[in-house]
Enzyme design. Structure first.
Site, mmCIF file in Angstrom:
data_model
loop_
_atom_site.group_PDB
_atom_site.id
_atom_site.type_symbol
_atom_site.label_atom_id
_atom_site.label_comp_id
_atom_site.label_asym_id
_atom_site.label_seq_id
_atom_site.Cartn_x
_atom_site.Cartn_y
_atom_site.Cartn_z
ATOM 1 N N GLU A 79 32.594 -15.133 39.718
ATOM 2 C CA GLU A 79 32.399 -16.414 40.415
ATOM 3 C C GLU A 79 32.878 -16.367 41.867
ATOM 4 O O GLU A 79 33.068 -17.413 42.489
ATOM 5 C CB GLU A 79 33.109 -17.543 39.648
ATOM 6 C CG GLU A 79 34.572 -17.302 39.341
ATOM 7 C CD GLU A 79 35.223 -18.431 38.556
ATOM 8 O OE1 GLU A 79 34.641 -19.523 38.443
ATOM 9 O OE2 GLU A 79 36.362 -18.215 38.066
ATOM 10 N N HIS A 121 36.263 -31.390 40.180
ATOM 11 C CA HIS A 121 36.370 -31.051 38.766
ATOM 12 C C HIS A 121 36.375 -32.302 37.889
ATOM 13 O O HIS A 121 35.980 -32.247 36.731
ATOM 14 C CB HIS A 121 37.602 -30.177 38.510
ATOM 15 C CG HIS A 121 37.322 -28.738 38.814
ATOM 16 N ND1 HIS A 121 37.649 -28.150 40.013
ATOM 17 C CD2 HIS A 121 36.672 -27.783 38.092
ATOM 18 C CE1 HIS A 121 37.238 -26.888 40.003
ATOM 19 N NE2 HIS A 121 36.641 -26.649 38.850
ATOM 20 N N ARG A 135 38.988 -23.870 29.286
ATOM 21 C CA ARG A 135 39.696 -24.036 30.561
ATOM 22 C C ARG A 135 41.136 -24.377 30.207
ATOM 23 O O ARG A 135 41.495 -25.546 30.082
ATOM 24 C CB ARG A 135 39.053 -25.167 31.374
ATOM 25 C CG ARG A 135 37.674 -24.833 31.909
ATOM 26 C CD ARG A 135 37.124 -25.968 32.756
ATOM 27 N NE ARG A 135 35.972 -25.569 33.540
ATOM 28 C CZ ARG A 135 34.706 -25.718 33.153
ATOM 29 N NH1 ARG A 135 34.419 -26.268 31.998
ATOM 30 N NH2 ARG A 135 33.715 -25.338 33.943
ATOM 31 N N ARG A 146 40.325 -18.702 28.834
ATOM 32 C CA ARG A 146 40.527 -18.328 30.233
ATOM 33 C C ARG A 146 41.962 -18.656 30.621
ATOM 34 O O ARG A 146 42.460 -19.740 30.291
ATOM 35 C CB ARG A 146 39.540 -19.094 31.115
ATOM 36 C CG ARG A 146 39.555 -18.592 32.539
ATOM 37 C CD ARG A 146 38.498 -19.277 33.354
ATOM 38 N NE ARG A 146 38.824 -20.668 33.602
ATOM 39 C CZ ARG A 146 38.024 -21.501 34.270
ATOM 40 N NH1 ARG A 146 36.860 -21.095 34.704
ATOM 41 N NH2 ARG A 146 38.386 -22.747 34.471
ATOM 42 N N ASN A 188 29.459 -22.662 38.708
ATOM 43 C CA ASN A 188 29.965 -23.831 39.464
ATOM 44 C C ASN A 188 30.535 -23.363 40.799
ATOM 45 O O ASN A 188 30.212 -23.897 41.859
ATOM 46 C CB ASN A 188 31.049 -24.574 38.687
ATOM 47 C CG ASN A 188 30.533 -25.131 37.384
ATOM 48 O OD1 ASN A 188 29.333 -25.248 37.204
ATOM 49 N ND2 ASN A 188 31.428 -25.473 36.479
ATOM 50 N N ASP A 189 31.415 -22.365 40.721
ATOM 51 C CA ASP A 189 31.989 -21.866 41.973
ATOM 52 C C ASP A 189 30.941 -21.136 42.798
ATOM 53 O O ASP A 189 30.910 -21.272 44.025
ATOM 54 C CB ASP A 189 33.207 -20.979 41.678
ATOM 55 C CG ASP A 189 34.446 -21.840 41.494
ATOM 56 O OD1 ASP A 189 34.883 -22.444 42.486
ATOM 57 O OD2 ASP A 189 34.934 -21.968 40.362
ATOM 58 N N CYS A 239 28.819 -19.661 31.988
ATOM 59 C CA CYS A 239 29.551 -20.828 31.475
ATOM 60 C C CYS A 239 29.669 -21.964 32.491
ATOM 61 O O CYS A 239 30.368 -22.936 32.246
ATOM 62 C CB CYS A 239 30.932 -20.416 30.955
ATOM 63 S SG CYS A 239 31.970 -19.699 32.222
#
Ligand code: PEP
Ligand code: MG
Length: 526
Positions: free
Chosen positions: A426, A185, A292, A328, A447-448, A484
């Site tokens: 995700e 990250h 985030r 989130r 991403n995940d 996203c």
């Protein structure tokens, strides 16, 4: 130039870009550095003596393991540190009530400056290195936001996302992690800021000296120490050219984004930290597609309380001026810690949990966040989104908790509203059976998804098929589907994403102009 010979060190490029500057070594493993109130001069002397002893022991050990120029440099530092007169201004500052950290930094920075203006770049480097080596053994050690020098290339063993967010990167040109990973990250945060980052350096830290001139080439994946004048000039020209191109692309920021064949695409922002929106004009986007929240509160020792969270969330609504803000809930677990919540203790029975599952395992902290969100939602179009959802029952449990908190607030006469409730898509479970999940809106976390695809050997075409299925589900049921993950800002991926049915892209602020320009050039072929 320093007069030392150019040295090229191979590394892995984790965030593209070029930088030219001076190396700045960060103390290893520290949490956020804090400005410390000085104890008595006696106490400060003791702290400093202990730190010097520790630094000396470390230097002696490292010098024994090194050869050639590095060993010679470490020996020079040992000699300096053992020299009584050299420390005199530092002891004097302690008598004047300074804490050990600033007494040491100020005196050594001044001395280094003198040496540099006398043309002795090597000793200036030794002094800067020495300062960092002693600082890291002091209680307020490490280096705080203010002490990062302008134009630095920051070097650290590793960084946690929290530590990354604690540093004021606007002053820096790039970063090098001796360890680290391009999939972490921290790498994602660097990419979102356009901060060139190298990881996995093929040499130990001892080869890197503070104050050394360097070129960071995160395109070819290498760090060039002590560049020759020709190398430095060539890179500086490339960097200037890149800056000019970026400035020209800013013209694309204004106006809504429509494809060349007239389809409206919403382009929203991702917010990754407390300073995530600095310098961004809300008129240039369609709102915030992902906050985030786990990155909004760096540096604390306890989780943020309800009041603090409420104020921060409300601040984001104020910034957005009536456009939607998608918040989130904390996505903790894996490489995303938050003081006091995760990791709680090494014997924690839930260490493998991540995202929503971890929040449900800490219901009090989760309910506190939901209350703060519901209170903020009273003031504008806030939307709540939950991360890493695996099972429909988890989603329902979270929605029920949100509803119950809103009702409890209303019963007490506290202003609150029930916000739209969405989920990140995700996990394999969510993509495979999306019709089983009842959410007001969906956001694809590529991403995940990409991480999981890479682990199971799937290619990009398979990921695009999954995206198509989720978009088709959204279109059938009138549910918004956004994207996203970093893929939304990968210009080459945008035509395929639009063809797959994506109509909302949420991207880091610095990607906004490029993404809008790309969308405007696309025709949707499905
Ligand atoms: C994602 O997985 O694409 C995402 C946006 O979440 P994060 O990067 O925070 O895991
Ligand atoms: Mg994710």
């Amino acid at each position: 130039m320093s007069g030392r010979s150019e040295q090229i060190i191979q590394a892995e490029a984790a965030s593209e870009g070029l930088a030219y500057g001076m190396l700045h070594l960060l103390g290893g493993g520290h949490g956020s550095a804090k400005a410390r109130v000085a104890g008595t001069p006696d106490k400060e002397r003791k702290l400093l003596r202990r730190a010097i002893e520790a630094a000396l022991a470390e230097l002696t050990r490292t010098a024994g393991e090194m050869a050639g120029k590095t060993a010679a440099m470490l020996q020079r530092e040992i000699a300096l540190l053992s020299e009584a007169s050299f420390m005199t201004p530092v002891w004097q500052a302690l008598d004047g009530g300074e804490p050990a950290e600033s007494a040491l930094s100020d005196a050594l920075d001044l001395l280094a400056e003198d040496r540099r203006s006398d043309g002795d770049a090597a000793q200036a480097e030794d002094l800067a290195d020495l300062r960092d080596r002693v600082l890291k053994h002091l209680p307020g050690g490490g280096l705080d936001r203010q002490t990062l020098p302008e134009g630095a290339i920051v070097v650290a063993e590793e960084l946690t996302p929290m530590r990354f967010l604690d540093l004021d990167w606007r002053r820096c040109r790039g970063a090098v992690l001796i360890g680290g990973s391009a999939r972490s990250h921290v790498a994602m945060l660097a990419r979102a800021r356009g901060l060139p980052l190298l990881v996995n350096l093929r040499t130990g830290r001892a080869a890197l000296t503070a104050g050394a001139e360097a070129v960071l080439d995160a395109e070819a994946g290498r760090l060039i120490l002590h560049p020759t004048p020709a190398t430095a000039t060539a890179y500086q020209e490339c960097i200037a050219d890149h800056g000019r191109k970026q400035a020209a692309s800013l013209a694309a920021l204004s106006g809504l984004a429509f494809t060349a064949d007239g389809t409206r695409i919403s382009v929203m922002l991702n917010v990754d930290g407390p300073a995530g929106l600095e310098g961004t004009d809300p008129a240039h986007c369609d709102g915030i597609g992902l906050v985030r929240s786990e990155f909004l509160f760096p540096g604390g020792e306890t989780p943020p309380d309800e009041e603090r969270q409420y104020r921060v969330y409300r601040g984001l609504l104020l910034w957005a001026g009536g456009s939607p803000v998608t918040l989130r809930t904390f996505d903790l677990g894996g490489d995303k810690p938050l003081a006091g919540l995760y990791p709680e203790d090494p014997n924690d029975p839930t260490p493998a949990l991540r995202g929503l599952a971890l929040s449900l395992a800490r219901p009090e902290a989760f309910k506190l966040q939901l209350r703060a969100l519901a209170r903020a939602a009273y003031h504008g179009p806030l939307r709540v989104m939950v991360p890493m959802v695996r099972r429909p029952a988890e989603l329902e449990r979270a929605r029920a908790l949100l509803r119950a908190e809103v009702e409890a607030l209303a019963a007490k006469g506290v202003k609150a509203a029930l916000p739209p409730f969405g989920m990140m898509v995700e996990t394999p479970e969510a993509t495979q059976s999306i019709a089983d999940f009842e959410a007001d809106f969906l956001s694809l976390g590529t991403n995940d998804l990409e991480r999981q695809a890479a682990a199971s050997g799937q290619d990009e075409a398979t990921l695009l098929d999954l995206i198509k299925v989720v978009c088709a589900h959204g279109a059938r049921h009138g549910i918004e589907v956004g994207l996203c993950g970093e893929m939304a800002a990968r210009l080459k991926a945008i035509p395929a994403l639009l063809a797959a049915g994506v109509r909302l892209l949420s991207v880091p602020p610095r990607a906004l102009a490029g993404v809008k320009a790309e969308v405007r050039g696309c025709r949707i072929v499905s």
